[in-house]
Scaffold this active site. Structure first.
Site, mmCIF file in Angstrom:
data_model
loop_
_atom_site.group_PDB
_atom_site.id
_atom_site.type_symbol
_atom_site.label_atom_id
_atom_site.label_comp_id
_atom_site.label_asym_id
_atom_site.label_seq_id
_atom_site.Cartn_x
_atom_site.Cartn_y
_atom_site.Cartn_z
ATOM 1 N N ASP A 17 0.953 -1.060 0.401
ATOM 2 C CA ASP A 17 0.080 -0.222 0.148
ATOM 3 C C ASP A 17 0.744 1.022 -0.189
ATOM 4 O O ASP A 17 0.409 2.150 0.322
ATOM 5 C CB ASP A 17 -1.144 0.116 1.248
ATOM 6 C CG ASP A 17 -0.398 -0.260 2.340
ATOM 7 O OD1 ASP A 17 0.289 0.190 2.378
ATOM 8 O OD2 ASP A 17 -0.994 -0.869 3.497
ATOM 9 N N CYS A 18 2.452 1.014 -0.616
ATOM 10 C CA CYS A 18 3.154 2.118 -0.040
ATOM 11 C C CYS A 18 4.113 2.172 -1.023
ATOM 12 O O CYS A 18 4.610 1.424 -1.629
ATOM 13 C CB CYS A 18 3.231 2.743 0.849
ATOM 14 S SG CYS A 18 4.616 2.322 1.919
ATOM 15 N N CYS A 21 6.850 -0.276 -0.249
ATOM 16 C CA CYS A 21 6.681 -1.684 0.157
ATOM 17 C C CYS A 21 7.446 -2.506 -1.787
ATOM 18 O O CYS A 21 8.324 -3.063 -1.927
ATOM 19 C CB CYS A 21 5.094 -1.837 -0.517
ATOM 20 S SG CYS A 21 3.970 -1.654 1.333
ATOM 21 N N CYS A 388 7.376 7.773 2.185
ATOM 22 C CA CYS A 388 6.486 6.640 1.926
ATOM 23 C C CYS A 388 5.504 7.767 1.899
ATOM 24 O O CYS A 388 5.620 8.098 -0.190
ATOM 25 C CB CYS A 388 6.209 6.139 2.970
ATOM 26 S SG CYS A 388 6.229 4.185 3.046
ATOM 27 N N ASP A 430 -7.316 14.883 -37.892
ATOM 28 C CA ASP A 430 -8.238 14.164 -39.166
ATOM 29 C C ASP A 430 -9.416 14.710 -39.534
ATOM 30 O O ASP A 430 -9.985 14.787 -38.562
ATOM 31 C CB ASP A 430 -8.170 12.649 -39.287
ATOM 32 C CG ASP A 430 -8.277 11.228 -40.612
ATOM 33 O OD1 ASP A 430 -8.094 12.445 -41.913
ATOM 34 O OD2 ASP A 430 -8.839 10.987 -40.004
ATOM 35 N N ASP A 713 4.848 11.459 8.314
ATOM 36 C CA ASP A 713 4.803 10.312 7.719
ATOM 37 C C ASP A 713 3.485 9.645 7.312
ATOM 38 O O ASP A 713 2.957 9.584 6.105
ATOM 39 C CB ASP A 713 5.565 9.294 7.913
ATOM 40 C CG ASP A 713 5.786 8.040 7.243
ATOM 41 O OD1 ASP A 713 5.849 8.398 5.634
ATOM 42 O OD2 ASP A 713 6.134 6.576 7.361
#
Length: 733
Positions: A17-18, A21, A388, A430, A713
């Site tokens: 989850d961060c 990891c 993190c 185009d 953090d």
């Protein structure tokens, strides 16, 4: 390693989850024999390993599982054990996965994680919290045991963290949040702050649970698309219908879609007419009328009438599956800003350790300050300095932006594309099928001695059975007017001129103006009328009855309904627009004039590419928007190539980005989304660094201590992730 001997394997990783990891897993896997490179996407929950000879997938699963994560090859079934989402990494234990076929399987949506309150991480936090409460009560009853009971409570939360810090260090990643946390907690105990150390560990676990919840919301934003697909479908076989799993449908199968049902597969309508709500897939607000021959998408909702649909794509290849795969692969592709932040973080964490040591040592050694006070502050610096929040600031916003775009039918192949879009200065469109609808319609009917309805009915008669776009337009116009089209006989095509047949014994021909001049005498006023239509960029056909002119029809591929709005939106954003087309100058001018854009006509594919390169040589950042086939050279040469609607295959596989529902205004929406994402990234970085700076100053000034340092953090990481999730709000469209 030679290119020929290299291969790529994708793994599913559960429990991330961060960014800490990701960095830890990448470092550990790169050390394995045969691994050339490893890249982890926290948002997609994937690990991509480039490897050659000597590679064993079992070693990857063992290495990653040893760090506390669930891991399996992407094409393997979901494991029965569930890893707890975390970054303090109290994951469920996972046995190594058995060997699988390690070919590069298509990306699939990760299975939904268990609720956060059922994770081992949540249990650990509860146990740690209860231990602290019991320690506090015990300390009030037996004050002499205060240090030891809080030390016991601390160990409940810290031991799993320390174990993973050691495992990461052995795998080549010594500078992790676990390392910083372990050093800070042990140091706090050493200076007699066991009670505060236990509280810090508990708050850390709570913060990481919040990070996991926020990260899960980010992943669910795109994975939730799979919930749009029905589980079953009504398969028609041998004159009867039976319910079958939708995933078993194969191309060529025929399914029945009842009113109100979701369509189970991509397909073509065989029978029935009904309005279909495509908003779940393309974001189109108004239902579209579908009739035989029209395309329908899996996951869209049938309206008021039943449809019989022929399946054109298997479950793994339908529109939703391919959108999810494309967005997931895009999330795995890092943007330049994200790569810079990743590189920066590799040096940042060791510098934090050095800074913490200097804060703890320099004042006592140089200025004779109290060791306990400055050691305490140095430990707080370690917690403040965890990277993190900073490292997740960019990928969280990129992932949310890609998901937000996908839900609006705006697909971008990677963060680099999303980041580059904001720099666009010129959009080259185009014409046919991009600025225009891509299909002609009858705009004018001029009867020469006959009524307009007679002219249209006879023209429709000789075009009956033809699939030519002009024939389709004429037949559609006759149908809209409810005209009775007489039967035709002896129909034959006249190469280069038109078509002829016999209606009620009379010779009928629908030919070009040049062929009409050769076959009949046109009056000056008739020639002038034809010339005026041609000057307006219209295609003209002349109806002849027994060789005499009886009517004139003018057809034109009309502007998309939102073309003017789309060009105006670009202009308001400071972006100019131009047209590149192979059509004739008159037709190009007729489309470009009402839009107020420059037209470059009569271009071959290589000419379009040459013009794009010329603009770039002038310093322009060029977006090329086209159909992805005949514009391929120009799409490749442009800074960003965008495939516009049309065929699903083209929209999903060509160019750098794709607009699914073919709206010109979506080009401006795509650029606006890019700008919003980059603004969000700037906000995230400011939040991450700002909180660290505030707490660093207050810590050194002895205003705040260890437990508030955690907010610098985990608190910042949660704020950054939630800020990124704002991009998913429809209010930002």
């Amino acid at each position: 390693m030679s290119q020929a001997s290299s291969a790529t394997t994708r793994f599913r990783v559960e429990g991330m989850d961060c960014a800490s990891c990701a960095l830890k897993i990448e470092t550990a896997v790169r050390r394995l024999p045969g691994v050339a490179a490893a890249s982890v996407s926290v948002q997609a929950g994937t690990l991509i390993v480039e490897h050659g000879q000597g590679f064993e997938a079992d070693r990857v699963t063992r290495q990653v599982a040893g760090l506390g994560y669930g891991v399996r090859p992407a094409n393997a079934a979901s494991p029965t054990t569930q890893a707890a989402p975390c970054c303090a990494h109290a994951h469920a234990d996972h046995a190594p996965a058995p060997p699988h076929d390690h070919s590069h399987a298509p990306a699939a949506v990760a299975p939904a994680a268990a609720p956060w309150w059922r994770s081992r991480k949540a249990r650990q936090a509860v146990i740690c919290g209860l231990a602290i409460v019991l320690a506090w009560m015990s300390g009030r009853i037996w004050p002499a045991s205060d240090l030891w009971v809080f030390l016991a409570a601390l160990l409940v939360g810290l031991l799993p963290i320390a174990r993973r810090a050691l495992a990461a260090a052995r795998a080549g990643a010594p500078f992790t949040i676990e390392t910083l946390m372990t050093i800070a907690a042990v140091g706090a105990v050493a200076i007699g702050a066991a009670e505060e150390a236990a509280a810090v560990v508990f708050l850390f676990l709570i913060g990481e649970i919040l990070e996991g919840v926020a990260a899960s919301r980010a992943r669910a934003s795109i994975a939730g698309l799979t919930a749009l697909l029905p589980k079953t479908a009504l398969l028609q076989e041998d004159g009867s219908a039976r319910e079958v799993p939708a995933e078993t449908l194969i191309p060529g199968a025929v399914i029945l879609v009842r009113p109100g049902d979701r369509i189970a597969a991509d397909g073509l309508v065989l029978e029935g007419e009904s309005a279909v709500d495509e908003a779940p897939v393309t974001g189109e607000s108004m239902p579209k009328l579908k009739a035989p021959g029209d395309t329908v998408f899996a996951g869209t909702i049938n309206g008021e009438a039943g449809l019989k649909v022929e399946v054109t794509a298997a479950a793994a290849d339908n529109t939703i599956a391919r959108i999810v795969k494309l967005v997931e692969e895009a999330q795995e592709s890092k943007a330049p800003t994200e790569r810079f932040i990743d590189k920066f973080s590799r040096y940042y964490t060791p510098l934090v350790l050095v800074a913490g040591a200097l804060v703890a040592l320099v004042p006592p050694l140089v200025y004779g300050q109290a060791w306990g006070d400055w050691t305490y502050r140095g430990l707080a610096v370690l917690l403040i300095g965890c990277p993190c929040a900073l490292v997740i600031s960019t990928p969280a916003a990129i992932a949310a932006g890609l998901a937000a775009g996908a839900r609006r039918g705006l697909l971008m192949k990677g963060g680099a594309v999303l980041e580059r879009l904001r720099q666009a200065t010129l959009v080259a469109f185009d014409k046919t099928g991009t600025l225009t609808e891509g299909r002609p319609v009858v705009t004018d009917i001029v009867g020469l001695g006959r009524t307009d309805d007679d002219v249209l009915a006879l023209a429709a008669a000789v075009e009956t059975g033809s699939s030519h776009p002009l024939a389709t337009a004429i037949l559609s116009a006759a149908g809209e007017r409810g005209l009775a089209v007489p039967p035709v006989f002896s129909v034959k095509a006249i190469p280069g001129q038109g078509v002829a047949g016999v209606v009620d014994g009379v010779g009928i021909a629908l030919v070009s103006p040049r062929a009409a001049t050769e076959r009949s005498i046109l009056l000056p006023e008739q020639v002038a009328r034809i010339a005026a239509f041609s000057d307006d960029g219209k295609t003209v056909a002349v109806l002849l009855i027994n060789g005499a002119p009886a009517g004139i029809l003018a057809l034109r591929d009309g502007l998309r309904s939102d073309a003017e709005q789309g060009i105006r939106a670009l202009r308001d954003m400071g972006i100019s627009a131009a047209m590149l087309t192979g059509d004739n100058p008159r037709a190009a001018a007729a489309i470009a004039a009402p839009l107020g854009i420059e037209a470059h006509a009569g271009l071959l594919p290589q000419d379009k590419q040459r013009q794009v390169l010329a603009w770039q040589s002038e310093g322009q950042v060029v977006l090329k928007v086209g159909d992805g086939i005949n514009d391929a050279p120009a799409l490749a040469a442009a800074d960003i190539g965008i495939a516009m609607g049309g065929g699903t295959d083209v929209a999903l596989e060509t160019a750098d980005a794709a607009i699914l529902h073919g709206r010109v205004a979506d080009v401006a929406r795509m650029v606006r989304l890019s700008r919003q994402v980059m603004q969000n990234i700037a906000q995230n970085i400011a939040i991450a660094l700002g909180l660290k700076a505030i707490f660093l100053v207050t810590t050194i000034a002895s205003i705040t201590g260890l437990w508030p340092a955690i907010l610098a953090d985990t608190g910042a990481t949660v704020l950054v992730t939630l800020n990124a999730l704002r991009l998913l709000s429809p209010r930002l469209d």
